[in-house]
Design an enzyme around this catalytic site. Structure first.
Site, PDB file in Angstrom:
ATOM      1  N   TYR A   1       0.844  -1.276   0.069  1.00  0.00           N
ATOM      2  CA  TYR A   1      -0.050  -0.082   0.016  1.00  0.00           C
ATOM      3  C   TYR A   1       0.978   1.295   0.105  1.00  0.00           C
ATOM      4  O   TYR A   1       0.216   2.317  -0.163  1.00  0.00           O
ATOM      5  CB  TYR A   1      -0.702   0.152   1.160  1.00  0.00           C
TER       6      TYR A   1
ATOM      7  N   HIS B   1       1.112 -11.914   2.250  1.00  0.00           N
ATOM      8  CA  HIS B   1      -0.012 -11.054   1.682  1.00  0.00           C
ATOM      9  C   HIS B   1      -0.788 -12.120   0.673  1.00  0.00           C
ATOM     10  O   HIS B   1      -2.007 -11.888   0.588  1.00  0.00           O
ATOM     11  CB  HIS B   1       0.647  -9.823   0.973  1.00  0.00           C
TER      12      HIS B   1
HETATM   13  N1  NAP Z   1      -5.492  -8.967   1.978  1.00  0.00           N
HETATM   14  C1  NAP Z   1      -5.658  -8.265   0.862  1.00  0.00           C
HETATM   15  O1  NAP Z   1      -4.966  -9.005  -0.203  1.00  0.00           O
HETATM   16  C2  NAP Z   1      -6.347  -7.071   0.628  1.00  0.00           C
HETATM   17  C3  NAP Z   1      -6.900  -6.749  -0.573  1.00  0.00           C
HETATM   18  C4  NAP Z   1      -7.767  -5.611  -0.497  1.00  0.00           C
HETATM   19  C5  NAP Z   1      -7.922  -4.803   0.507  1.00  0.00           C
HETATM   20  N2  NAP Z   1      -7.419  -5.302   1.685  1.00  0.00           N
HETATM   21  C6  NAP Z   1      -7.701  -4.453   3.142  1.00  0.00           C
HETATM   22  O2  NAP Z   1      -8.907  -4.181   3.236  1.00  0.00           O
HETATM   23  C7  NAP Z   1      -9.353  -3.012   3.354  1.00  0.00           C
HETATM   24  C8  NAP Z   1     -10.839  -2.643   2.937  1.00  0.00           C
HETATM   25  O3  NAP Z   1     -10.980  -2.950   1.694  1.00  0.00           O
HETATM   26  P1  NAP Z   1     -10.851  -1.878   0.362  1.00  0.00           P
HETATM   27  O4  NAP Z   1     -10.244  -0.478   0.783  1.00  0.00           O
HETATM   28  O5  NAP Z   1     -10.352  -2.345  -0.715  1.00  0.00           O
HETATM   29  O6  NAP Z   1     -12.408  -1.549   0.180  1.00  0.00           O
HETATM   30  P2  NAP Z   1     -13.823  -1.366   0.949  1.00  0.00           P
HETATM   31  O7  NAP Z   1     -13.499  -1.276   2.627  1.00  0.00           O
HETATM   32  O8  NAP Z   1     -14.712  -2.531   0.785  1.00  0.00           O
HETATM   33  O9  NAP Z   1     -14.417  -0.163   0.393  1.00  0.00           O
HETATM   34  C9  NAP Z   1     -13.842   1.225   0.693  1.00  0.00           C
HETATM   35  C10 NAP Z   1     -15.122   2.096   0.115  1.00  0.00           C
HETATM   36  O10 NAP Z   1     -16.118   2.411   0.430  1.00  0.00           O
HETATM   37  C11 NAP Z   1     -16.426   3.733   1.025  1.00  0.00           C
HETATM   38  N3  NAP Z   1     -17.010   3.624   2.340  1.00  0.00           N
HETATM   39  C12 NAP Z   1     -16.504   3.170   3.553  1.00  0.00           C
HETATM   40  N4  NAP Z   1     -17.605   3.275   4.627  1.00  0.00           N
HETATM   41  C13 NAP Z   1     -18.674   3.602   4.001  1.00  0.00           C
HETATM   42  C14 NAP Z   1     -20.095   4.104   4.291  1.00  0.00           C
HETATM   43  N5  NAP Z   1     -20.309   3.889   5.821  1.00  0.00           N
HETATM   44  N6  NAP Z   1     -20.935   4.525   3.553  1.00  0.00           N
HETATM   45  C15 NAP Z   1     -20.558   4.779   2.382  1.00  0.00           C
HETATM   46  N7  NAP Z   1     -19.403   4.267   1.518  1.00  0.00           N
HETATM   47  C16 NAP Z   1     -18.378   3.761   2.566  1.00  0.00           C
HETATM   48  C17 NAP Z   1     -15.035   4.157   1.062  1.00  0.00           C
HETATM   49  O11 NAP Z   1     -15.320   5.563   0.927  1.00  0.00           O
HETATM   50  P3  NAP Z   1     -14.261   6.730   1.396  1.00  0.00           P
HETATM   51  O12 NAP Z   1     -12.956   6.173   1.542  1.00  0.00           O
HETATM   52  O13 NAP Z   1     -14.303   7.931   0.390  1.00  0.00           O
HETATM   53  O14 NAP Z   1     -14.881   7.079   2.682  1.00  0.00           O
HETATM   54  C18 NAP Z   1     -14.124   3.633  -0.025  1.00  0.00           C
HETATM   55  O15 NAP Z   1     -14.582   4.195  -1.281  1.00  0.00           O
HETATM   56  C19 NAP Z   1      -8.192  -2.331   2.585  1.00  0.00           C
HETATM   57  O16 NAP Z   1      -8.013  -0.991   2.816  1.00  0.00           O
HETATM   58  C20 NAP Z   1      -7.236  -3.065   3.190  1.00  0.00           C
HETATM   59  O17 NAP Z   1      -6.615  -2.701   4.326  1.00  0.00           O
HETATM   60  C21 NAP Z   1      -6.567  -6.332   1.889  1.00  0.00           C
END
Ligand code: NAP
Length: 279
Positions: free
Chosen positions: A48, A106
């Site tokens: 990241y 990862h």
């Molecule tokens: N291990 C892996 O391979 C892997 C892969 C992908 C992700 N991850 C981890 O998982 C975390 C979460 O996944 P992600 O970042 O892909 O996406 P996510 O959490 O599924 O979605 C994030 C999106 O949802 C929006 N959001 C958040 N809360 C909200 C609410 N209450 N109402 C409306 N919209 C909302 C955010 O907007 P805003 O930010 O604009 O508020 C952002 O656009 C990552 O940040 C990372 O730490 C791990």
């Protein structure tokens, strides 16, 4: 907040904070804001490019270090044993910390076939005191079986893709069978899938007087899964923690389970047997 206990005795809060795309000064502010909102588990990764920002937010926060659980993840380029050990140390230097609460491999990258070595490095780094809980991410049953057979050590967590369009239930069940806690990444499908606009979820949200986002988080928690959710704004950060004052009925959980689209439902088609990233 509800608490999950891992197979190594350590405990995790039922919701974690994701940090993808939270970088630089605005990233530090967003992570600080999440700590103020009440998050105590912060999820980052070398991939990241924000381990420095996470470390800076932790240093600036009034929340003491020992109350914050920090997770990072080993990049694909560092699966060889010696490189893995060095990367864990390098990540700690980047964060300015002397231990990780959790550290995960990862991706398994099975075509490279080095994840067993990487797992041995995590097992040893835990013994050296660099990591409290060791785990994996995106591991399928065959990858889990292999690292356990090779080392006798079962990962404490497996962080996998999971949201209503790809609920990954068979893998959650397999994790449960092995005593591994599942963490769900992209619980809202990031900004790639319109899960929060899904029409079938609207009536469920109305029934409980909650937002669709809160229903999705609750669905994970009641299935024994910890969602790792990213939100840049304080408003969304607070809303995503306001999920402990209601219980979904079994029938509603079943309705959400029916939204699964199988492999078609993945955010970016990243199948762990073929997907490779090295950073
Ligand atoms: N291990 C892996 O391979 C892997 C892969 C992908 C992700 N991850 C981890 O998982 C975390 C979460 O996944 P992600 O970042 O892909 O996406 P996510 O959490 O599924 O979605 C994030 C999106 O949802 C929006 N959001 C958040 N809360 C909200 C609410 N209450 N109402 C409306 N919209 C909302 C955010 O907007 P805003 O930010 O604009 O508020 C952002 O656009 C990552 O940040 C990372 O730490 C791990």
């Amino acid at each position: 907040m509800e608490i999950f206990t891992l197979n190594d005795g350590n405990q995790l809060p039922a919701v974690g904070f994701g940090t993808v795309a939270l970088k630089g000064a605005s990233g530090v502010n967003a992570i600080l804001s999440a700590l103020n909102a009440g998050y105590r588990m912060i999820d980052t990764s070398t991939n990241y490019n924000n381990e420095g920002a996470v470390g800076e937010a932790i240093r600036r926060s009034v929340v003491p270090r020992n109350e914050i659980l920090v997770t990072s993840k080993l990049p694909g380029a560092a699966h060889a044993y010696d490189q893995a050990i060095e990367w864990i140390q390098e990540s700690l230097y980047r964060l300015g910390l002397d231990y990780f609460d959790q550290y995960l491999i990862h991706w398994p990258l099975p075509k490279q076939d080095k994840y067993v070595e990487a797992w041995q490095a995590l097992v040893d780094a835990q013994k050296f005191g660099l990591i409290r809980s060791i785990g994996v991410s995106n591991f399928l049953p065959e990858h889990l079986d292999r690292v356990i057979d090779a080392t006798g050590v079962t990962p404490a967590v497996n962080q996998i893709e999971r949201h209503p369009y790809f609920n990954n239930q068979a893998l959650v069940d397999y994790n449960n069978q092995l005593g591994i806690v599942t963490q769900a990444w992209s619980p809202f499908g990031r900004d790639k899938l319109d899960i929060l606009g899904e029409k079938a979820l609207q009536p469920i949200a109305e029934k409980y007087g909650k937002a669709v986002s809160q229903i999705v988080l609750r669905w994970n928690i009641q299935n024994g899964v910890i969602p790792i959710v990213k939100a840049a704004s304080y408003k969304n950060q607070v809303a995503n923690l306001d999920v402990f004052d209601f219980e979904l009925l079994e029938g509603d959980i079943a309705l959400i389970n029916q939204l699964d689209r199988g492999e078609e439902g993945r955010v970016e088609g990243q199948h762990p047997n073929t997907y490779e990233e090295f950073d």
